[in-house]
Design an enzyme around this catalytic site. Structure first.
Site, PDB file in Angstrom:
ATOM      1  N   ASP A  96       0.831  -1.209   0.000  1.00 46.41           N
ATOM      2  CA  ASP A  96       0.000   0.000   0.000  1.00 46.41           C
ATOM      3  C   ASP A  96       0.866   1.260   0.000  1.00 46.41           C
ATOM      4  O   ASP A  96       2.090   1.205   0.089  1.00 46.41           O
ATOM      5  CB  ASP A  96      -0.951  -0.003   1.209  1.00 46.41           C
ATOM      6  CG  ASP A  96      -0.211   0.258   2.508  1.00 46.41           C
ATOM      7  OD1 ASP A  96       0.970  -0.114   2.607  1.00 46.41           O
ATOM      8  OD2 ASP A  96      -0.817   0.836   3.431  1.00 46.41           O
ATOM      9  N   GLU A  97       0.206   2.398  -0.095  1.00 49.15           N
ATOM     10  CA  GLU A  97       0.827   3.722  -0.003  1.00 49.15           C
ATOM     11  C   GLU A  97       2.043   3.860  -0.925  1.00 49.15           C
ATOM     12  O   GLU A  97       3.134   4.261  -0.521  1.00 49.15           O
ATOM     13  CB  GLU A  97       1.208   4.029   1.444  1.00 49.15           C
ATOM     14  CG  GLU A  97      -0.012   4.126   2.344  1.00 49.15           C
ATOM     15  CD  GLU A  97       0.315   4.490   3.780  1.00 49.15           C
ATOM     16  OE1 GLU A  97      -0.568   5.025   4.455  1.00 49.15           O
ATOM     17  OE2 GLU A  97       1.450   4.238   4.225  1.00 49.15           O
ATOM     18  N   VAL A  98       1.841   3.530  -2.174  1.00 40.46           N
ATOM     19  CA  VAL A  98       2.911   3.594  -3.169  1.00 40.46           C
ATOM     20  C   VAL A  98       2.918   4.981  -3.806  1.00 40.46           C
ATOM     21  O   VAL A  98       1.910   5.436  -4.337  1.00 40.46           O
ATOM     22  CB  VAL A  98       2.717   2.516  -4.250  1.00 40.46           C
ATOM     23  CG1 VAL A  98       3.812   2.613  -5.299  1.00 40.46           C
ATOM     24  CG2 VAL A  98       2.687   1.136  -3.613  1.00 40.46           C
TER      25      VAL A  98
END
Length: 605
Positions: free
Chosen positions: A321-323
């Site tokens: 996540d949170e790329v």
């Protein structure tokens, strides 16, 4: 830490006085029937059990709690028996029969014996004997976990073993270990030695995480550490003896600065980087792996080959996540990958990357799990989802056929502060004890057959040592242990708080720090119809008297007592001090709060 802000919502539950009950087992068993008489432990008694290790564990615990040294045997006469049976209670269920002359712990599998032991030990010490009863118990969910981030701050193997020991006492059975992130790589990978010679270390810094000073030129990276493969094997073996499964997380393709600092060629920029010492949300830091470079997948194959060999559990967590996809949008390798795979966008490239990583993990004989992301592109088939923003994403994933673990931040993030932020340096917002107890993994229409369970998650940006680690975990993890084990209709907030406080002497004996923020007043400013501000006070539990002052003196039980009506702020006052009392004695800390800050919060609502 997952990067978002919540509104500062306070969850308030009514409760009753917290008198400890005669039976204070936590989590509350599915069924308990009191019977006549009591069982008195005596020096001459024997534990008869086919499982020698569990018998010795029980004997050692009884000795620690009572000073009585019980003998153990595999067969023959005795007073405490481990018996095979109770097939209908599954692999972790048990029946505990406490009779005047003997105790039977009956289960289908050794895990049930272990959990029966934990319930029995919570009835000790008992100078007048353990009350006779029959307990029939089994867990509501299979995945009852805690997650610990060891990247932001490193914790020694001894700390990890102690943490596992404490969680197992309350029937928590899954330890999710967040081993890698921007601030440190914590596991030895023999085929990639720079991960620990470089990626495990950063410049030393102390204080609040946000705005941490950048490394000075030539400053040595001396803060950090890692677990050798022998350390990991020892931790896994120790956990297994307590029926705890360790789930490793290697967080990719974002959160990868420690990996990139070790091997810069794996990023889109290929520029040298340093392991981050503080706030990760600096976009000048290229903390994302290059999804268009095939060498990335070769490196990850090496990593997951070694990780899979160390952890016998069925899942490996890959983050996901949170790329920060801004790097992919600029990278010629990533652009070519998007075109060659006929992907619509860099967002679809994220799904492509996770799909390839999932195949690598599956090729090692493991199942893959990741943080739930609300991507337009489809989720990777067969991948288990860990839902952290809320339970809605997990519900959608469960309905789409994915296995799901729920860890919604507002109810389960143990790094959030527990009362007013002026008293604690936790980030973002509040997660009170009562909020943890209100957690239900089946909220928002989740498909029960696909919900593995839930966990509390402790990110450690603001957790620099073991004492803070313990303080942020307990007693909130006790609330999560009960909601994940006990039947939903058995949950009762007032009774839980009584059972919870009965555990505090056990923590005291073990030297484990715990929070009492649930005893401290909740303080809010409110805007009245005439546009003036007043103060409203509340308590998370009943049985508390709240006293306050506006004159910068410390209140005690001779000061004004809050009666329920909003209190006008006197002219010239700039702080309010508040303290709660229970049965004539102070309960929790004194709060000293800035009235200007309180009124600003009220104005923003």
């Amino acid at each position: 830490m997952k990067s978002f802000l919540f509104g500062c919502i306070v969850f308030i539950c009514a409760a009753s006085p917290l008198a400890a009950q005669n039976i204070s087992i936590l989590p509350v068993p599915a069924k308990t029937v009191r019977t006549k008489g009591s069982f008195v432990i005596k020096q001459s008694m024997r534990i008869v059990a086919p499982d020698t290790a569990l018998a010795k564990l029980l004997a050692a615990s009884v000795r620690e709690l009572t000073g009585i040294d019980l003998k153990t045997a595999a067969t023959g006469p005795g007073s405490i028996y481990f018996l095979q049976g109770a097939d209908s209670l599954g692999n972790e269920g048990y029946r505990l029969e406490i009779l005047p002359g003997r105790i039977n712990i009956i289960s289908h599998q050794p895990a049930g014996w272990f959990y029966g032991i934990q319930s029995l030990l919570q009835l000790l010490p008992a100078e007048r004997g353990i009350p006779c009863m029959e307990i029939t118990d089994r867990p509501r969910f299979a995945w009852r976990g805690l997650m610990l981030d060891v990247s932001r701050h490193f914790f020694s193997k001894a700390v990890i073993l102690s943490y596992i020991d404490q969680m197992a006492k309350y029937k928590l059975n899954t330890f999710h270990l967040h081993l890698t992130d921007n601030q440190g790589w914590r596991i030895e990978i023999k085929s990639m030695p720079k991960l620990t010679s470089v990626g495990a270390w950063r410049v030393p810094r102390t204080g609040y995480w946000k705005g941490m000073p950048a490394p000075a030129p030539g400053e040595a990276a001396t803060d950090g550490g890692f677990y050798s493969q022998d350390d990991i094997r020892e931790m896994v073996q120790y956990a297994a003896k307590r029926f705890v499964t360790i789930v490793p997380e290697i967080d990719v393709p974002g959160h990868s600065l420690a990996l990139i600092a070790s091997y810069p060629e794996l990023s889109c920029t290929k520029q040298p980087q340093q392991v981050l010492a503080g706030d990760p949300w600096n976009t000048s830091r290229a903390n994302v792996l290059c999804a268009g470079n095939d060498s990335i997948y070769a490196a990850l194959d090496k990593i997951f080959t070694e990780v899979a060999a160390l952890f016998p559990g069925e899942y490996i967590h890959v983050g996901g996540d949170e790329v920060q996809r801004i790097y992919w949008n600029k990278c010629p390798h990533c652009k070519r990958r998007i075109n060659s795979e006929r992907l619509k966008s860099a967002e679809a490239l994220q799904t492509y990357f996770i799909g390839r990583v999932a195949k690598i993990v599956e090729s090692k004989g493991k199942k893959v799990m990741g943080w739930y992301e609300n991507l337009d592109s489809s989720m990777v088939p067969g991948m288990a989802q860990m839902s952290w923003k809320n339970t809605k994403g997990g519900a959608l994933a469960s309905q789409a056929g994915h296995k799901v673990v729920m860890t919604p931040a507002f109810f389960t993030y143990l790094d959030f502060y527990q009362n007013d932020p002026s008293l604690e340096n936790g980030p973002f917002t509040v997660c009170r004890l009562s909020s943890c107890y209100a957690f239900d993994p089946l909220a928002d229409g989740a498909l029960e057959t696909n919900v593995l369970g839930g966990q509390g998650s402790l990110w450690t940006e603001q957790v620099p040592n073991e004492r803070k680690l313990q303080y942020m975990t307990w007693p909130r993890a006790l609330a999560l242990a009960e909601v994940l084990w006990s039947p939903r209709d058995s949950l009762n907030w007032p009774r839980f708080t009584g059972r919870m406080e009965a555990q505090f002497p056990r923590f005291d004996r073990a030297g484990v720090k715990y929070a009492t923020a649930y005893l401290e007043p909740l303080v809010n400013a409110v805007i009245m119809p005439d546009s003036t501000y007043c103060i409203r006070l509340a308590a998370e539990v009943e049985g508390l008297d709240i006293h306050y002052s506006f004159d910068d003196t410390s209140p005690d039980n001779f000061y004004p007592r809050y009666t329920g009506a909003p209190v006008a702020i006197p002219k010239g006052a700039h702080h309010i001090r508040v303290i709660s009392y229970r049965q004539g004695r102070p309960a929790g800390r004194e709060l000293n709060l800035d009235l200007a800050e309180l009124t600003k919060k009220a104005a923003r609502k």
